[in-house]
Design a protein around this motif. Structure first.
Motif, PDB file in Angstrom:
ATOM      1  N   LEU A  44      35.122  55.262  58.352  1.00  0.00           N
ATOM      2  CA  LEU A  44      36.073  55.962  59.220  1.00  0.00           C
ATOM      3  C   LEU A  44      35.358  56.481  60.466  1.00  0.00           C
ATOM      4  O   LEU A  44      35.892  56.388  61.572  1.00  0.00           O
ATOM      5  CB  LEU A  44      36.756  57.109  58.472  1.00  0.00           C
ATOM      6  N   LEU A  45      34.153  56.988  60.294  1.00  0.00           N
ATOM      7  CA  LEU A  45      33.383  57.509  61.422  1.00  0.00           C
ATOM      8  C   LEU A  45      33.137  56.414  62.462  1.00  0.00           C
ATOM      9  O   LEU A  45      33.372  56.614  63.653  1.00  0.00           O
ATOM     10  CB  LEU A  45      32.054  58.084  60.923  1.00  0.00           C
ATOM     11  N   SER A  46      32.711  55.243  62.025  1.00  0.00           N
ATOM     12  CA  SER A  46      32.452  54.124  62.947  1.00  0.00           C
ATOM     13  C   SER A  46      33.734  53.639  63.614  1.00  0.00           C
ATOM     14  O   SER A  46      33.758  53.375  64.817  1.00  0.00           O
ATOM     15  CB  SER A  46      31.792  52.962  62.197  1.00  0.00           C
ATOM     16  N   THR A  47      34.795  53.536  62.843  1.00  0.00           N
ATOM     17  CA  THR A  47      36.075  53.080  63.377  1.00  0.00           C
ATOM     18  C   THR A  47      36.633  54.081  64.389  1.00  0.00           C
ATOM     19  O   THR A  47      37.154  53.702  65.434  1.00  0.00           O
ATOM     20  CB  THR A  47      37.088  52.854  62.237  1.00  0.00           C
ATOM     21  N   LEU A  48      36.513  55.369  64.080  1.00  0.00           N
ATOM     22  CA  LEU A  48      36.985  56.405  64.988  1.00  0.00           C
ATOM     23  C   LEU A  48      36.150  56.419  66.268  1.00  0.00           C
ATOM     24  O   LEU A  48      36.686  56.575  67.364  1.00  0.00           O
ATOM     25  CB  LEU A  48      36.947  57.770  64.300  1.00  0.00           C
ATOM     26  N   ASP A  49      34.856  56.232  66.126  1.00  0.00           N
ATOM     27  CA  ASP A  49      33.962  56.154  67.281  1.00  0.00           C
ATOM     28  C   ASP A  49      34.443  55.055  68.232  1.00  0.00           C
ATOM     29  O   ASP A  49      34.578  55.267  69.434  1.00  0.00           O
ATOM     30  CB  ASP A  49      32.539  55.889  66.800  1.00  0.00           C
ATOM     31  N   GLU A  50      34.746  53.891  67.698  1.00  0.00           N
ATOM     32  CA  GLU A  50      35.249  52.780  68.507  1.00  0.00           C
ATOM     33  C   GLU A  50      36.622  53.085  69.099  1.00  0.00           C
ATOM     34  O   GLU A  50      36.891  52.775  70.261  1.00  0.00           O
ATOM     35  CB  GLU A  50      35.320  51.510  67.664  1.00  0.00           C
ATOM     36  N   ALA A  51      37.502  53.698  68.312  1.00  0.00           N
ATOM     37  CA  ALA A  51      38.855  54.003  68.782  1.00  0.00           C
ATOM     38  C   ALA A  51      38.829  54.986  69.957  1.00  0.00           C
ATOM     39  O   ALA A  51      39.596  54.837  70.913  1.00  0.00           O
ATOM     40  CB  ALA A  51      39.696  54.563  67.638  1.00  0.00           C
ATOM     41  N   LEU A  52      37.952  55.978  69.912  1.00  0.00           N
ATOM     42  CA  LEU A  52      37.863  56.941  71.010  1.00  0.00           C
ATOM     43  C   LEU A  52      37.346  56.291  72.289  1.00  0.00           C
ATOM     44  O   LEU A  52      37.795  56.617  73.387  1.00  0.00           O
ATOM     45  CB  LEU A  52      36.973  58.123  70.618  1.00  0.00           C
ATOM     46  N   TRP A  53      36.411  55.334  72.156  1.00  0.00           N
ATOM     47  CA  TRP A  53      35.916  54.621  73.333  1.00  0.00           C
ATOM     48  C   TRP A  53      36.971  53.672  73.889  1.00  0.00           C
ATOM     49  O   TRP A  53      36.967  53.354  75.074  1.00  0.00           O
ATOM     50  CB  TRP A  53      34.662  53.818  73.005  1.00  0.00           C
ATOM     51  N   ALA A  54      37.856  53.199  73.049  1.00  0.00           N
ATOM     52  CA  ALA A  54      38.828  52.182  73.458  1.00  0.00           C
ATOM     53  C   ALA A  54      40.099  52.760  74.059  1.00  0.00           C
ATOM     54  O   ALA A  54      40.996  52.008  74.422  1.00  0.00           O
ATOM     55  CB  ALA A  54      39.193  51.308  72.254  1.00  0.00           C
ATOM     56  N   GLN A  55      40.187  54.072  74.192  1.00  0.00           N
ATOM     57  CA  GLN A  55      41.375  54.674  74.790  1.00  0.00           C
ATOM     58  C   GLN A  55      41.514  54.203  76.231  1.00  0.00           C
ATOM     59  O   GLN A  55      40.544  53.836  76.882  1.00  0.00           O
ATOM     60  CB  GLN A  55      41.274  56.208  74.745  1.00  0.00           C
TER      61      GLN A  55
END
Length: 158
Positions: A44-55
């Motif tokens: 979840l941490l890695s996925t969230l990290d990517e999701a925040l950059w992809a905004q």
């Protein structure tokens, strides 16, 4: 300290990452404080990290990932998180002297994490409760812990 419980609908739970990004952006818009997203699950941490950059560029959420007891690229002895670190921090622990808003995705109440963070004084905690039996039970446990400590509790169905 104010504790807000967000009881997620099925649709919000299905877009859990999207809801975390949305709630983080709302917290940043309404406050000048840093936001710490506590995540104990590495996936979840890695996925969230990517999701925040992809905004999108208009809603990009600058953030920094905490590694172990140290912050990536930052002297771990620095105590002023407001001027040194990104406005949003991601990690499984609370930095020493953290003052700001915590978005807790872990199964434990934030008070468990605070014990290891010297002088940490969060101003607000946002707890996310998914509509599954385990998450509901964890949420009830957290509610009781916070209630016994005398914190101001609110809840929202979203």
């Amino acid at each position: 300290m104010n504790i807000s419980f967000y009881v997620l609908s099925e649709s919000k739970a299905q877009d859990f990452l999207g809801f975390i990004c949305q709630l983080t952006q709302t917290a940043l818009n309404k406050s000048s404080q840093s936001v710490l997203i506590l995540v104990e699950d590495e996936t979840l941490l890695s996925t969230l990290d990517e999701a925040l950059w992809a905004q999108e560029a208009t809603s990009f959420i600058p953030h920094q990932r905490l590694l172990g007891a140290h912050t990536e690229g930052v002297d771990p002895d620095i105590t002023d998180t407001h001027t040194t670190l990104a406005p949003v921090l991601l990690g499984s622990h609370m930095p020493a002297d953290f003052r700001g808003i915590i978005l807790n995705t872990t199964v434990q109440p934030v008070t468990s994490v605070m014990a290891a963070a010297t002088n940490a004084q969060p101003t607000r905690v946002l707890e996310l409760i998914k509509p599954d039996p385990n998450s509901v039970q964890e949420g009830r446990h957290k509610y009781k812990v916070y209630q016994q400590l005398g914190y101001e509790l609110t809840h929202f169905k979203v």
